[in-house]
Write a protein that holds these residues in place. Structure first.
Motif, mmCIF file in Angstrom:
data_model
loop_
_atom_site.group_PDB
_atom_site.id
_atom_site.type_symbol
_atom_site.label_atom_id
_atom_site.label_comp_id
_atom_site.label_asym_id
_atom_site.label_seq_id
_atom_site.Cartn_x
_atom_site.Cartn_y
_atom_site.Cartn_z
ATOM 1 N N GLU A 1 0.759 8.860 5.684
ATOM 2 C CA GLU A 1 0.760 10.319 5.765
ATOM 3 C C GLU A 1 0.462 10.794 7.186
ATOM 4 O O GLU A 1 1.127 11.682 7.711
ATOM 5 C CB GLU A 1 -0.269 10.908 4.799
ATOM 6 C CG GLU A 1 -0.304 12.427 4.791
ATOM 7 C CD GLU A 1 -1.238 12.962 3.731
ATOM 8 O OE1 GLU A 1 -2.441 13.107 4.017
ATOM 9 O OE2 GLU A 1 -0.761 13.217 2.607
ATOM 10 N N SER A 2 -0.568 10.180 7.798
ATOM 11 C CA SER A 2 -0.957 10.617 9.139
ATOM 12 C C SER A 2 -1.871 9.566 9.767
ATOM 13 O O SER A 2 -2.222 8.562 9.139
ATOM 14 C CB SER A 2 -1.678 11.966 9.078
ATOM 15 O OG SER A 2 -2.884 11.846 8.324
ATOM 16 N N PHE A 3 -2.265 9.833 11.011
ATOM 17 C CA PHE A 3 -3.211 8.985 11.727
ATOM 18 C C PHE A 3 -4.437 9.823 12.077
ATOM 19 O O PHE A 3 -4.323 11.015 12.409
ATOM 20 C CB PHE A 3 -2.575 8.425 13.006
ATOM 21 C CG PHE A 3 -1.604 7.310 12.769
ATOM 22 C CD1 PHE A 3 -1.892 6.019 13.181
ATOM 23 C CD2 PHE A 3 -0.387 7.535 12.144
ATOM 24 C CE1 PHE A 3 -1.005 4.972 12.967
ATOM 25 C CE2 PHE A 3 0.524 6.506 11.931
ATOM 26 C CZ PHE A 3 0.202 5.218 12.341
ATOM 27 N N ASP A 4 -5.602 9.198 12.006
ATOM 28 C CA ASP A 4 -6.856 9.865 12.340
ATOM 29 C C ASP A 4 -7.666 8.903 13.199
ATOM 30 O O ASP A 4 -8.436 8.081 12.695
ATOM 31 C CB ASP A 4 -7.616 10.235 11.067
ATOM 32 C CG ASP A 4 -8.898 11.021 11.362
ATOM 33 O OD1 ASP A 4 -9.114 11.381 12.534
ATOM 34 O OD2 ASP A 4 -9.679 11.258 10.420
ATOM 35 N N GLY A 5 -7.471 8.969 14.509
ATOM 36 C CA GLY A 5 -8.103 8.011 15.390
ATOM 37 C C GLY A 5 -7.586 6.619 15.106
ATOM 38 O O GLY A 5 -6.380 6.377 15.088
ATOM 39 N N ALA A 6 -8.505 5.689 14.846
ATOM 40 C CA ALA A 6 -8.122 4.305 14.563
ATOM 41 C C ALA A 6 -7.688 4.111 13.123
ATOM 42 O O ALA A 6 -7.219 3.030 12.760
ATOM 43 C CB ALA A 6 -9.278 3.368 14.892
ATOM 44 N N GLU A 7 -7.826 5.141 12.298
ATOM 45 C CA GLU A 7 -7.502 5.024 10.880
ATOM 46 C C GLU A 7 -6.099 5.539 10.586
ATOM 47 O O GLU A 7 -5.645 6.527 11.184
ATOM 48 C CB GLU A 7 -8.502 5.803 10.030
ATOM 49 C CG GLU A 7 -9.920 5.258 10.091
ATOM 50 C CD GLU A 7 -10.836 6.019 9.161
ATOM 51 O OE1 GLU A 7 -11.713 5.374 8.545
ATOM 52 O OE2 GLU A 7 -10.693 7.250 9.046
ATOM 53 N N VAL A 8 -5.443 4.867 9.649
ATOM 54 C CA VAL A 8 -4.154 5.335 9.142
ATOM 55 C C VAL A 8 -4.407 5.904 7.755
ATOM 56 O O VAL A 8 -4.958 5.210 6.879
ATOM 57 C CB VAL A 8 -3.130 4.192 9.064
ATOM 58 C CG1 VAL A 8 -1.786 4.720 8.551
ATOM 59 C CG2 VAL A 8 -2.944 3.531 10.427
ATOM 60 N N VAL A 9 -4.032 7.157 7.557
ATOM 61 C CA VAL A 9 -4.253 7.831 6.277
ATOM 62 C C VAL A 9 -3.000 7.687 5.427
ATOM 63 O O VAL A 9 -1.902 8.058 5.860
ATOM 64 C CB VAL A 9 -4.583 9.322 6.495
ATOM 65 C CG1 VAL A 9 -4.878 9.997 5.160
ATOM 66 C CG2 VAL A 9 -5.746 9.488 7.466
ATOM 67 N N LEU A 10 -3.142 7.144 4.219
ATOM 68 C CA LEU A 10 -2.023 6.954 3.305
ATOM 69 C C LEU A 10 -1.934 8.124 2.338
ATOM 70 O O LEU A 10 -2.904 8.872 2.158
ATOM 71 C CB LEU A 10 -2.180 5.628 2.565
ATOM 72 C CG LEU A 10 -2.411 4.392 3.449
ATOM 73 C CD1 LEU A 10 -2.558 3.142 2.598
ATOM 74 C CD2 LEU A 10 -1.283 4.237 4.466
ATOM 75 N N VAL A 11 -0.798 8.299 1.710
ATOM 76 C CA VAL A 11 -0.573 9.471 0.861
ATOM 77 C C VAL A 11 -1.465 9.496 -0.376
ATOM 78 O O VAL A 11 -1.684 10.554 -0.965
ATOM 79 C CB VAL A 11 0.908 9.573 0.435
ATOM 80 C CG1 VAL A 11 1.805 9.829 1.630
ATOM 81 C CG2 VAL A 11 1.354 8.339 -0.333
ATOM 82 N N VAL B 1 0.861 -1.181 0.000
ATOM 83 C CA VAL B 1 0.000 0.000 0.000
ATOM 84 C C VAL B 1 0.898 1.233 0.000
ATOM 85 O O VAL B 1 2.122 1.136 0.122
ATOM 86 C CB VAL B 1 -0.952 0.025 1.218
ATOM 87 C CG1 VAL B 1 -1.920 -1.149 1.172
ATOM 88 C CG2 VAL B 1 -0.163 0.025 2.534
ATOM 89 N N ALA B 2 0.282 2.398 -0.125
ATOM 90 C CA ALA B 2 1.045 3.649 -0.202
ATOM 91 C C ALA B 2 1.678 4.002 1.143
ATOM 92 O O ALA B 2 1.385 3.398 2.182
ATOM 93 C CB ALA B 2 0.124 4.773 -0.669
ATOM 94 N N ALA B 3 2.541 5.008 1.104
ATOM 95 C CA ALA B 3 3.229 5.472 2.309
ATOM 96 C C ALA B 3 2.244 6.100 3.285
ATOM 97 O O ALA B 3 1.170 6.591 2.907
ATOM 98 C CB ALA B 3 4.306 6.486 1.928
ATOM 99 N N GLY C 1 -4.603 8.896 -0.221
ATOM 100 C CA GLY C 1 -5.944 9.160 0.276
ATOM 101 C C GLY C 1 -6.646 7.952 0.856
ATOM 102 O O GLY C 1 -7.701 8.090 1.496
ATOM 103 N N THR C 2 -6.086 6.773 0.673
ATOM 104 C CA THR C 2 -6.670 5.560 1.232
ATOM 105 C C THR C 2 -6.596 5.592 2.758
ATOM 106 O O THR C 2 -5.642 6.121 3.333
ATOM 107 C CB THR C 2 -5.929 4.318 0.706
ATOM 108 O OG1 THR C 2 -5.980 4.308 -0.712
ATOM 109 C CG2 THR C 2 -6.550 3.036 1.240
#
Length: 388
Positions: free
Chosen positions: A296-306, A292-294, A308-309
């Motif tokens: 970018e950040s974390f949003d609660g329980a979600e990991v945001v990839l560069v 998967v992509a690199a 947009g996934t």
């Protein structure tokens, strides 16, 4: 602080590099003292993940003066590397001062009339004592201090975050989803290990697609090629490797991992060696490891990839590399260069700090243990040559 003791040579670090140079020095009539913060030799090898084996064959991976036993097989397991290092220290009767960290290395005043024997360095220890020596060899290792993650929002992530240095095996994550960040040898092996231990889903976060090589090709270890090209100009090696990659490196594009660029050796000079395939290619093709992509950040329980996934792993394993961590020891001496690595290495004499030597701070394509053996013998020659 206690009155400093005086030693022939002080070697900082009881890993492969420190033990190798101590043995080479003993072979030349010196009696070095090896100091390490850990209570046992080879401490980093004791804490690597369980499935790790040497990526270089046994016959090309020994240290000076004592070969790796044949009983350990061609590709030596992590636990057997530890046994070898223990045997090695005993075989050479090395003097060890373990469980005591070195906190700082400083110059001693101008040498007296007997310059060939006068101490030039003071090594301060965490227990409040110090040791003086004419020569000090720093062998604390290229992979000394893990790079800590600093993604936005990480503090709010409710899942488990594990540094690669603390990962042992994937047993506890069977049936769970895990994101592995980092596509070096460590990251790809951990991802493979998680899949083999039954993780429900293994995601491999890729920032830069790695070069992936077979450990052997037609029975010849990949290390042989690394040795052959070690001294060639990087642009020449990159050009040849780019041509060979079309047939030697797996094409995993349809599985979400693009091909690497034509920069194999240029990356090596930056400290990023190719990945050796010990199962990751098959795991990706079988869908058990998903690139998967690199991050970018974390949003609660979600990991945001560069791209947009967003993914929701139960745990994140961070395998984003290490740094040498030499600044507290020698950062004040003006001996460090790019990326905090020594400006001189091996037997190259430092004009800024004569008598201070460094080994194990490169990540060579020709094999780390092989280069440690060569460095150790060269450093021992240089130290004895300067003493006349």
């Amino acid at each position: 602080m206690e009155t400093p003791g005086t030693e022939d040579v002080v070697v900082v670090g009881a890993g492969p590099g420190g033990l190798a140079v101590a043995a080479a020095l003993r072979a030349r009539g010196l009696d070095p003292l090896v100091v390490d913060r850990a209570a046992e030799v080879g401490n980093s090898w004791r804490h690597h993940y369980d499935r790790l084996h040497l990526h270089t064959p046994r016959g090309w991976s020994h240290l000076p003066g004592h070969r790796i036993p044949r009983r350990f097989g061609r590709w030596v397991a992590r636990a057997d590397v530890v046994r070898y290092l223990e045997e090695y220290a005993g075989h050479h009767r090395l003097r060890l001062r373990l469980g005591t960290a070195v906190t700082r290395i400083d110059r001693v005043g101008a040498p007296g009339p007997d310059a060939a024997r006068a101490a030039r360095w003071r090594v301060d220890l965490a227990d409040g004592s110090s040791v003086e020596a004419r020569d000090v060899v720093v062998a604390t290792g290229y992979n000394h201090t893990p790079v800590e993650p600093s993604w936005p929002g990480l503090d709010g992530y409710p899942g488990e975050v594990v540094l690669a240095r603390d990962y042992r095996n994937g047993r506890r994550w069977a049936g769970r989803e895990v994101l592995v960040v980092g596509t070096g040898n460590t990251g790809t092996e951990i991802a493979t290990d998680l899949a083999e231990h039954g993780a429900l889903r293994v995601l491999l976060s890729v920032r830069t697609p790695p070069h992936i090589l077979s450990r052997t090709r037609f029975g010849v270890p990949a290390q042989a090629t690394g040795i052959a090209v070690r001294r060639l100009p990087p642009k020449v090696v990159d050009r040849v490797a780019g041509v060979l990659a079309a047939v030697q490196e797996p094409d995993l594009s349809e599985h979400g991992l693009p091909r690497a660029g034509r920069d194999l050796y240029s990356r090596v000079l930056e400290g990023r060696i190719p990945v050796q395939d010990v199962g990751v290619v098959g795991a990706i093709r079988a869908g058990r490891v998903e690139p998967v992509a690199a991050v970018e950040s974390f949003d609660g329980a979600e990991v945001v990839l560069v791209d947009g996934t967003r993914v929701t792993p139960d745990a994140v394993v961070v395998a984003t590399g290490y740094r040498a961590g030499l600044e507290p020891l020698v950062g004040h001496l003006g001996v460090l260069g790019a990326r905090g690595l020594p400006a001189t290495h091996g037997s190259v004499r430092s004009e800024a700090a004569p008598g201070l030597w460094f080994t194990g701070f490169t990540n060579p394509i020709s094999g780390m243990l092989r280069e440690l053996r060569i460095d150790a013998e060269r450093i021992a020659r240089a130290v004895t040559r300067e003493r006349g």
